[in-house]
Design a protein around this motif. Structure first.
Motif, PDB file in Angstrom:
ATOM      1  N   TYR A  81     -33.906  22.808  23.228  1.00 47.25           N
ATOM      2  CA  TYR A  81     -34.329  23.477  21.998  1.00 47.25           C
ATOM      3  C   TYR A  81     -35.239  24.638  22.360  1.00 47.25           C
ATOM      4  CZ  TYR A  81     -38.807  20.972  22.342  1.00 47.25           C
ATOM      5  OH  TYR A  81     -40.027  20.482  22.764  1.00 47.25           O
ATOM      6  N   LYS A  82     -35.578  25.442  21.385  1.00 47.56           N
ATOM      7  CA  LYS A  82     -36.399  26.625  21.621  1.00 47.56           C
ATOM      8  C   LYS A  82     -37.695  26.549  20.816  1.00 47.56           C
ATOM      9  CE  LYS A  82     -32.510  29.555  22.750  1.00 47.56           C
ATOM     10  NZ  LYS A  82     -32.536  29.029  24.091  1.00 47.56           N
ATOM     11  N   THR A  83     -38.731  27.185  21.366  1.00 46.69           N
ATOM     12  CA  THR A  83     -39.969  27.369  20.619  1.00 46.69           C
ATOM     13  C   THR A  83     -40.017  28.821  20.153  1.00 46.69           C
ATOM     14  OG1 THR A  83     -41.241  27.905  22.606  1.00 46.69           O
ATOM     15  CG2 THR A  83     -41.220  25.580  21.887  1.00 46.69           C
ATOM     16  N   ARG A  84     -40.912  29.087  19.224  1.00 48.28           N
ATOM     17  CA  ARG A  84     -41.062  30.434  18.645  1.00 48.28           C
ATOM     18  C   ARG A  84     -42.432  30.977  19.033  1.00 48.28           C
ATOM     19  NH1 ARG A  84     -43.356  32.719  13.950  1.00 48.28           N
ATOM     20  NH2 ARG A  84     -42.088  34.360  12.997  1.00 48.28           N
ATOM     21  N   VAL A  85     -42.446  32.199  19.548  1.00 47.62           N
ATOM     22  CA  VAL A  85     -43.686  32.868  19.939  1.00 47.62           C
ATOM     23  C   VAL A  85     -43.874  34.082  19.041  1.00 47.62           C
ATOM     24  CG1 VAL A  85     -44.919  34.065  21.793  1.00 47.62           C
ATOM     25  CG2 VAL A  85     -43.432  32.112  22.332  1.00 47.62           C
ATOM     26  N   GLU A  86     -45.073  34.214  18.492  1.00 51.74           N
ATOM     27  CA  GLU A  86     -45.406  35.387  17.690  1.00 51.74           C
ATOM     28  C   GLU A  86     -46.660  36.020  18.263  1.00 51.74           C
ATOM     29  OE1 GLU A  86     -46.491  36.829  13.146  1.00 51.74           O
ATOM     30  OE2 GLU A  86     -45.656  34.820  13.471  1.00 51.74           O
ATOM     31  N   MET A  98     -57.237  43.385  19.202  1.00 56.93           N
ATOM     32  CA  MET A  98     -57.241  41.918  19.233  1.00 56.93           C
ATOM     33  C   MET A  98     -55.786  41.486  19.314  1.00 56.93           C
ATOM     34  SD  MET A  98     -58.837  39.060  19.361  1.00 56.93           S
ATOM     35  CE  MET A  98     -60.494  39.610  19.000  1.00 56.93           C
ATOM     36  N   VAL A  99     -55.471  40.722  20.349  1.00 60.78           N
ATOM     37  CA  VAL A  99     -54.117  40.199  20.533  1.00 60.78           C
ATOM     38  C   VAL A  99     -54.151  38.710  20.210  1.00 60.78           C
ATOM     39  CG1 VAL A  99     -52.191  39.853  22.125  1.00 60.78           C
ATOM     40  CG2 VAL A  99     -53.672  41.871  22.364  1.00 60.78           C
ATOM     41  N   THR A 100     -53.271  38.279  19.334  1.00 60.35           N
ATOM     42  CA  THR A 100     -53.145  36.860  18.988  1.00 60.35           C
ATOM     43  C   THR A 100     -51.741  36.411  19.354  1.00 60.35           C
ATOM     44  OG1 THR A 100     -54.701  37.082  17.161  1.00 60.35           O
ATOM     45  CG2 THR A 100     -53.249  35.163  17.124  1.00 60.35           C
ATOM     46  N   ILE A 101     -51.656  35.282  20.058  1.00 59.61           N
ATOM     47  CA  ILE A 101     -50.364  34.718  20.441  1.00 59.61           C
ATOM     48  C   ILE A 101     -50.296  33.299  19.890  1.00 59.61           C
ATOM     49  CG2 ILE A 101     -48.814  34.095  22.329  1.00 59.61           C
ATOM     50  CD1 ILE A 101     -50.344  36.174  24.043  1.00 59.61           C
ATOM     51  N   ALA A 102     -49.279  33.030  19.089  1.00 57.42           N
ATOM     52  CA  ALA A 102     -49.067  31.700  18.526  1.00 57.42           C
ATOM     53  C   ALA A 102     -47.696  31.215  18.977  1.00 57.42           C
ATOM     54  CB  ALA A 102     -49.132  31.745  17.000  1.00 57.42           C
ATOM     55  N   GLU A 103     -47.633  29.964  19.408  1.00 53.16           N
ATOM     56  CA  GLU A 103     -46.349  29.374  19.778  1.00 53.16           C
ATOM     57  C   GLU A 103     -46.183  28.074  19.018  1.00 53.16           C
ATOM     58  OE1 GLU A 103     -43.465  28.545  23.628  1.00 53.16           O
ATOM     59  OE2 GLU A 103     -45.500  29.278  23.968  1.00 53.16           O
ATOM     60  N   THR A 104     -45.009  27.888  18.439  1.00 55.26           N
ATOM     61  CA  THR A 104     -44.738  26.719  17.603  1.00 55.26           C
ATOM     62  C   THR A 104     -43.374  26.135  17.942  1.00 55.26           C
ATOM     63  OG1 THR A 104     -43.677  28.049  15.878  1.00 55.26           O
ATOM     64  CG2 THR A 104     -46.045  27.688  15.656  1.00 55.26           C
ATOM     65  N   GLY A 105     -43.177  24.888  17.524  1.00 56.91           N
ATOM     66  CA  GLY A 105     -41.849  24.306  17.563  1.00 56.91           C
ATOM     67  C   GLY A 105     -41.598  23.211  18.570  1.00 56.91           C
ATOM     68  N   GLY A 112     -43.126  17.265  24.753  1.00 56.50           N
ATOM     69  CA  GLY A 112     -43.507  18.376  23.894  1.00 56.50           C
ATOM     70  C   GLY A 112     -44.994  18.660  23.958  1.00 56.50           C
ATOM     71  N   GLN A 113     -45.791  17.609  23.954  1.00 57.38           N
ATOM     72  CA  GLN A 113     -47.240  17.766  24.027  1.00 57.38           C
ATOM     73  C   GLN A 113     -47.647  18.398  25.360  1.00 57.38           C
ATOM     74  OE1 GLN A 113     -49.554  14.127  23.985  1.00 57.38           O
ATOM     75  NE2 GLN A 113     -51.203  15.156  22.898  1.00 57.38           N
ATOM     76  N   LYS A 114     -47.128  17.877  26.470  1.00 58.74           N
ATOM     77  CA  LYS A 114     -47.457  18.443  27.783  1.00 58.74           C
ATOM     78  C   LYS A 114     -47.026  19.903  27.872  1.00 58.74           C
ATOM     79  CE  LYS A 114     -47.353  14.316  30.690  1.00 58.74           C
ATOM     80  NZ  LYS A 114     -46.674  13.665  31.826  1.00 58.74           N
ATOM     81  N   SER A 115     -45.833  20.193  27.382  1.00 56.31           N
ATOM     82  CA  SER A 115     -45.318  21.560  27.442  1.00 56.31           C
ATOM     83  C   SER A 115     -46.177  22.512  26.608  1.00 56.31           C
ATOM     84  CB  SER A 115     -43.873  21.608  26.956  1.00 56.31           C
ATOM     85  OG  SER A 115     -43.045  20.868  27.814  1.00 56.31           O
ATOM     86  N   SER A 116     -46.609  22.058  25.449  1.00 54.76           N
ATOM     87  CA  SER A 116     -47.448  22.922  24.611  1.00 54.76           C
ATOM     88  C   SER A 116     -48.771  23.214  25.303  1.00 54.76           C
ATOM     89  CB  SER A 116     -47.671  22.306  23.225  1.00 54.76           C
ATOM     90  OG  SER A 116     -48.527  21.178  23.275  1.00 54.76           O
ATOM     91  N   TYR A 117     -49.343  22.225  25.978  1.00 54.99           N
ATOM     92  CA  TYR A 117     -50.598  22.441  26.717  1.00 54.99           C
ATOM     93  C   TYR A 117     -50.399  23.446  27.848  1.00 54.99           C
ATOM     94  CZ  TYR A 117     -52.534  18.237  24.459  1.00 54.99           C
ATOM     95  OH  TYR A 117     -52.986  17.310  23.565  1.00 54.99           O
ATOM     96  N   LEU A 118     -49.293  23.299  28.587  1.00 52.94           N
ATOM     97  CA  LEU A 118     -49.018  24.221  29.689  1.00 52.94           C
ATOM     98  C   LEU A 118     -48.809  25.645  29.179  1.00 52.94           C
ATOM     99  CD1 LEU A 118     -46.654  22.028  31.904  1.00 52.94           C
ATOM    100  CD2 LEU A 118     -48.977  22.772  32.463  1.00 52.94           C
ATOM    101  N   ASN A 119     -48.085  25.802  28.078  1.00 51.91           N
ATOM    102  CA  ASN A 119     -47.860  27.138  27.543  1.00 51.91           C
ATOM    103  C   ASN A 119     -49.133  27.737  26.962  1.00 51.91           C
ATOM    104  OD1 ASN A 119     -45.224  26.630  28.306  1.00 51.91           O
ATOM    105  ND2 ASN A 119     -44.377  27.601  26.485  1.00 51.91           N
ATOM    106  N   CYS A 120     -49.977  26.910  26.355  1.00 55.43           N
ATOM    107  CA  CYS A 120     -51.264  27.396  25.855  1.00 55.43           C
ATOM    108  C   CYS A 120     -52.081  27.950  27.020  1.00 55.43           C
ATOM    109  CB  CYS A 120     -52.014  26.269  25.143  1.00 55.43           C
ATOM    110  SG  CYS A 120     -53.573  26.801  24.398  1.00 55.43           S
ATOM    111  N   MET A 126     -52.206  34.846  30.407  1.00 57.34           N
ATOM    112  CA  MET A 126     -51.546  36.132  30.199  1.00 57.34           C
ATOM    113  C   MET A 126     -52.514  37.130  29.570  1.00 57.34           C
ATOM    114  SD  MET A 126     -49.915  38.105  27.611  1.00 57.34           S
ATOM    115  CE  MET A 126     -48.386  38.951  27.305  1.00 57.34           C
ATOM    116  N   LEU A 127     -53.272  36.693  28.569  1.00 57.81           N
ATOM    117  CA  LEU A 127     -54.235  37.592  27.927  1.00 57.81           C
ATOM    118  C   LEU A 127     -55.307  38.046  28.908  1.00 57.81           C
ATOM    119  CD1 LEU A 127     -54.687  35.942  24.422  1.00 57.81           C
ATOM    120  CD2 LEU A 127     -53.518  38.088  24.958  1.00 57.81           C
TER     121      LEU A 127
END
Length: 159
Positions: A81-86, A98-105, A112-120, A126-127
């Motif tokens: 599946y895919k996540t969404r980055v804005e 000001m740069v804001t990055i949100a990732e969802t999904g 999913g929890q581990k992956s979200s932590y790694l991407n955060c 990256m910032l």
């Protein structure tokens, strides 16, 4: 669904900060350093980051917003599946951005929890890397990952 949001102030005008994300040469100078970015972020296209990650670009609003989807990490045998980055780029009164990055999904499971932590962690880095690159001309990622070191095999951290 799991989600997060990170942000950071870059002491450069919005147009310069936005270009540092959509321009593959600049993005490869501080973020997609191993393998680069295959092309600019243009709505309706798919580009590849790091020679392996397809990025499906859904929306690009010049100097304002970028939305894309990409593959979430899954367990062996789990349906992909895919996540969404804005990404949002907001001009500040002092001329900075000001740069804001949100990732969802992510799925609400252990992977999913581990992956979200790694991407955060990755987006926060990256910032920081973008700030160092744009404000001081420094590539913080050079030599940061074991995969960049000869003879060292990179693996995912075990939490």
């Amino acid at each position: 669904m799991l989600e997060f949001r990170v942000n950071g102030r870059i002491a450069k005008p919005v147009a310069e900060v936005f270009d540092a994300v959509v321009n593959p040469e600049k993005l490869s100078g501080y973020f997609t350093t191993i393998g680069g970015a295959s092309g600019p972020l243009v709505a309706g296209t798919t580009v590849t980051w790091w020679n392996m990650a397809p990025v499906i670009v859904d929306e690009v609003e010049e100097n304002s917003r970028i939305v894309f989807r990409w593959d979430a990490m899954v367990e062996k045998g789990e349906e992909p599946y895919k996540t969404r980055v804005e990404m949002r780029f907001i001009p500040l009164e002092d001329g900075a951005t000001m740069v804001t990055i949100a990732e969802t999904g992510w799925r609400e499971n252990e992977r999913g929890q581990k992956s979200s932590y790694l991407n955060c962690e990755g987006w926060s880095q990256m910032l920081s890397c973008m700030k160092a690159y744009l404000e001081y001309g420094i590539n913080l990622r050079h030599g940061y990952y074991p995969s960049e070191l000869k003879g060292v095999v990179a693996s995912e951290p075990d939490f």
